[in-house]
Write an enzyme that holds these catalytic residues in place. Structure first.
Site, short mmCIF file in Angstrom:
data_model
loop_
_atom_site.label_atom_id
_atom_site.label_comp_id
_atom_site.label_asym_id
_atom_site.label_seq_id
_atom_site.Cartn_x
_atom_site.Cartn_y
_atom_site.Cartn_z
N ASN A 183 35.27 36.68 44.56
CA ASN A 183 35.36 36.73 45.52
C ASN A 183 34.55 37.39 46.76
O ASN A 183 35.30 37.29 48.29
CB ASN A 183 36.51 37.63 45.82
CG ASN A 183 36.19 39.05 44.48
OD1 ASN A 183 35.43 38.53 43.27
ND2 ASN A 183 36.29 40.50 44.57
N SER B 171 47.48 34.67 42.47
CA SER B 171 47.99 35.89 43.42
C SER B 171 48.44 35.32 44.81
O SER B 171 47.46 34.64 45.43
CB SER B 171 47.22 37.74 44.11
OG SER B 171 47.39 38.20 42.92
N ALA B 172 50.11 35.51 45.01
CA ALA B 172 50.56 34.69 46.68
C ALA B 172 49.78 35.30 47.90
O ALA B 172 49.60 34.22 49.00
CB ALA B 172 51.48 34.55 46.55
N HIS B 173 49.08 36.94 48.01
CA HIS B 173 49.24 36.90 49.35
C HIS B 173 47.30 36.62 49.28
O HIS B 173 47.47 36.80 50.53
CB HIS B 173 48.71 38.76 49.24
CG HIS B 173 47.66 39.25 48.42
ND1 HIS B 173 46.40 39.63 48.87
CD2 HIS B 173 48.08 39.59 47.49
CE1 HIS B 173 46.08 40.56 47.77
NE2 HIS B 173 47.12 40.28 46.94
N THR C 101 63.53 42.64 36.96
CA THR C 101 63.90 41.44 38.08
C THR C 101 63.40 40.87 39.34
O THR C 101 62.14 41.52 38.92
CB THR C 101 64.74 42.50 38.93
OG1 THR C 101 65.57 43.74 38.27
CG2 THR C 101 65.73 41.81 39.61
N CYS D 184 38.64 46.50 47.48
CA CYS D 184 38.76 47.23 46.68
C CYS D 184 38.01 48.15 46.58
O CYS D 184 38.00 49.21 45.62
CB CYS D 184 39.21 46.87 44.99
SG CYS D 184 38.51 45.13 44.70
C1 LIG Z 1 38.85 37.09 42.00
C2 LIG Z 1 39.91 38.05 42.44
N1 LIG Z 1 40.73 38.34 41.44
C3 LIG Z 1 41.81 39.51 41.29
C4 LIG Z 1 41.96 40.31 42.75
C5 LIG Z 1 42.84 41.52 42.30
O1 LIG Z 1 44.33 40.37 43.50
P1 LIG Z 1 45.82 41.67 43.61
O2 LIG Z 1 46.98 40.89 44.54
O3 LIG Z 1 44.94 42.63 44.78
O4 LIG Z 1 45.82 41.90 41.89
C6 LIG Z 1 41.32 39.43 44.20
C7 LIG Z 1 41.43 40.51 45.12
N2 LIG Z 1 40.38 40.80 45.64
C8 LIG Z 1 40.61 41.52 47.16
C9 LIG Z 1 40.87 42.95 46.93
S1 LIG Z 1 40.18 43.59 45.63
C10 LIG Z 1 39.08 40.97 47.71
O5 LIG Z 1 38.79 41.98 48.87
O6 LIG Z 1 38.32 40.91 47.27
C11 LIG Z 1 40.34 38.63 43.72
O7 LIG Z 1 39.87 38.94 44.31
#
Ligand SMILES: Cc1ncc(COP(=O)(O)O)c(CN[C@@H](CS)C(=O)O)c1O
Length: 399
Positions: free
Chosen positions: A154, A202-204, A240, A327
Site C-alpha cells: 500500500n 475492501s470496497a473503499h 445482518t 493508519c
Molecule cells: C494492503 C492493505 N491491507 C489492508 C488495509 C486495511 O483496509 P481497511 O478497509 O481499513 O480494513 C489497507 C488500507 N490501507 C490504507 C489505510 S491504513 C493506507 O493508507 O494504506 C491496505 O492498504
C-alpha cells in the site's frame, strides 16, 4: 480553493454509478434479507447480483466462497485467526509466514498470535521492496500452518510475485492468503490463474463504499468464523448483511474490472508524468521500479524535507497526499518501508506517497507539478540539514 486528491491508496471517492445503485437500499428497499416477509425478500435479487459481480471480478468458481464482511482488516484477521484455531490450537502446526511490510491488519494479528505462543517468520524485502519466493520456500517447515503475503504494497505500490508464492505454498501443503486490497482495480486478479486459498479486499479502495469488504475462500480449505451468532454468509460471518454496501461493492468490482485498461494505461501515464517531474528535482528517489509497481502509486523520498512538513505544506495548497499508509500517519516514526529497503535513516523520514485514481485529471497533475518545486524548495531553504544538492540519490547497494 480547488482541492486535489492524491491519496487514493488510503481511500477512494465512491463512483457515482456505485452510489446510484446503493441509494434505493437505504430509503426504499431497506428490509433485512433474512426476514421472510416482502421487505426482506425484495432485496435478495440485488444481493445475488452483487455476489455474481464479486465472483466474476476475481474469476472465482461457483464452488468457492466469498463472504462479505466489514473490511479487509476483518478479512485478514479472520484468515489468520482461522489458521490458529484450526491448525495451531487444535492441530500440529505452530508456524506462520508473512512479510515485514504487510499492513498492520496482518502484521499485528501475527504479533498477537506470537503472544499466544505461535512462531511467526517476517520475511524481509529486497531494495526494491519485494519479498522473494525463494525466501518463502526456505521459511516453510512441516509445522507451517499459513503463509500470508500481500499482492501489492500500500505504500510503495510494489507488486509481489504472488503466483509463484501461491504455487510454492500449494506444492508444500501450506495454506496461502493474500491481502489483495491494493491489487483489485490496479492489476488483474484471477484466482483460477493464481492458486491462492484466501484473498481479502475492501470496497473503499476501488471506488466502493467504506465499511464493506470481501473474503474469498477456495473450495475445500478450512475456515473457522471470527464472528458467531447467526446463519448469515452460510454461518461463516454472522451479522445482518450491509445490503447497500454489498450492492455498492458488487458494482464497484464490476467497474474496477471494466476500467482496468484505463488504469493501466492512462492512470499510469499521469503517474509517470508526475514521477518524471519529481525525479527532475535534485536529491529525490522513488522506491521500486515502475514495471513492478501498481500503476497509480509513487513513494518518494525527498532529502532534506520531513514527510509530514511536505504533506502539511501541500495540504495548505489543497493537495492531499500522505507520508505512507493512513493508519500510520499519526506516527512520526521513520517510514518502515523505506527503512526496510535499506535506505539511510534520513531518507526514511522523508517519505511521501502520491496515489492517483481513474478520477485524477491531467490538469490536476499539471498543477501539482507546477507547485512541487516551490514547496520543496521552500522547505529545503528552511531545513537545517539540507545545504546544497547532494550527490544524485543512489538506491542502497544490494545487501
Ligand atoms: C494492503 C492493505 N491491507 C489492508 C488495509 C486495511 O483496509 P481497511 O478497509 O481499513 O480494513 C489497507 C488500507 N490501507 C490504507 C489505510 S491504513 C493506507 O493508507 O494504506 C491496505 O492498504
Amino acid at each position: 480553493m480547488e482541492r486535489i486528491y492524491l491519496d487514493n491508496n488510503a481511500t477512494t471517492i465512491v463512483d457515482p454509478k456505485v452510489f446510484q445503485v446503493m441509494e434505493p437500499y437505504f430509503v426504499q428497499m431497506y428490509g433485512n434479507p433474512n426476514s421472510l416477509h416482502s421487505f426482506g425478500s425484495e432485496v435478495k435479487p440485488a444481493l445475488a447480483q452483487a455476489m455474481e459481480q464479486l465472483y466474476a471480478g476475481i474469476n472465482a468458481s461457483d464452488e468457492d466462497d466469498i463472504i462479505v464482511n466489514s473490511c479487509a482488516t476483518e478479512g485478514n484477521n479472520t484468515v489468520i485467526m482461522s489458521a490458529y484455531y484450526d491448525l495451531i490450537r487444535n492441530g500440529d502446526k505452530n508456524h506462520i509466514i508473512t512479510s515485514s511490510v504487510e499492513h498492520p491488519a496482518v502484521g499485528e494479528t501475527c504479533r498477537f498470535l506470537e503472544s499466544l505462543g505461535v512462531e511467526v517468520t517476517y520475511l524481509p524485502v529486497n531494495q526494491e521492496g519485494i519479498v522473494s519466493v525463494e525466501d518463502v520456500k526456505a521459511a516453510i517447515t512441516p509445522r507451517t500452518a499459513l503463509a500470508s503475503i500481500m499482492w501489492a504494497n500500500n505504500e510503495t505500490g510494489m507488486i509481489f510475485p504472488i503466483k509463484e508464492i501461491a504455487y510454492a505454498c500449494r506444492n508444500r501443503g501450506v495454506l496461502f492468503h493474500t491481502d489483495a486490497v491494493q491489487a483489485i482495480g490496479k492489476l488483474q486478479v484471477n484466482v483460477q490463474d493464481v492458486p491462492v486459498d484466501y484473498l481479502t479486499f475492501s470496497a473503499h479502495k476501488f471506488h466502493g463504499p467504506k465499511g464493506v469488504g470481501g473474503l474469498y475462500i477456495r473450495e475445500g480449505v478450512p475456515m473457522v468464523p471470527l464472528l458467531h451468532g447467526g446463519e448469515h454468509m452460510g454461518g461463516l460471518r454472522s451479522g445482518t448483511v450491509n445490503v447497500a454496501g454489498m450492492v455498492g461493492m458488487g458494482m464497484a468490482m464490476e467497474l474496477a474490472v471494466e476500467n482496468l485498461g484505463y488504469e493501466i494505461r492512462e492512470v499510469r501515464r499521469l503517474r509517470d508524468k508526475l514521477e518524471d517531474a519529481l525525479l527532475a528535482l535534485p536529491d529525490i528517489i522513488v522506491v521500486g521500479s515502475r514495471s513492478q509497481r501498481t500503476p497509480n502509486t509513487i513513494l518518494a523520498s525527498i532529502r532534506g524535507v520531513e514527510g509530514e512538513a511536505l504533506i502539511w505544506d501541500l495540504n495548505r495548497h489543497g493537495i492531499a497526499v500522505s507520508t505512507g499508509s493512513a493508519c500510520a500517519s499519526e506516527s512520526l516514526e521513520a517510514n518502515p518501508i523505506i527503512s526496510a529497503i535499506g535506505a539511510d535513516k534520513d531518507l526514511a523520514h522523508t517519505g511521501v506517497r502520491f496515489s492517483l485514481s481513474r478520477f485524477t485529471t491531467e490538469q490536476e497533475i499539471d498543477k501539482v507539478i507546477a507547485l512541487l518545486p516551490k514547496v520543496i524548495g521552500r522547505l529545503r531553504d528552511i531545513s537545517s540539514t539540507y545545504a546544497t544538492p547532494g550527490p544524485a540519490c543512489q538506491m542502497p547497494e544490494p545487501q
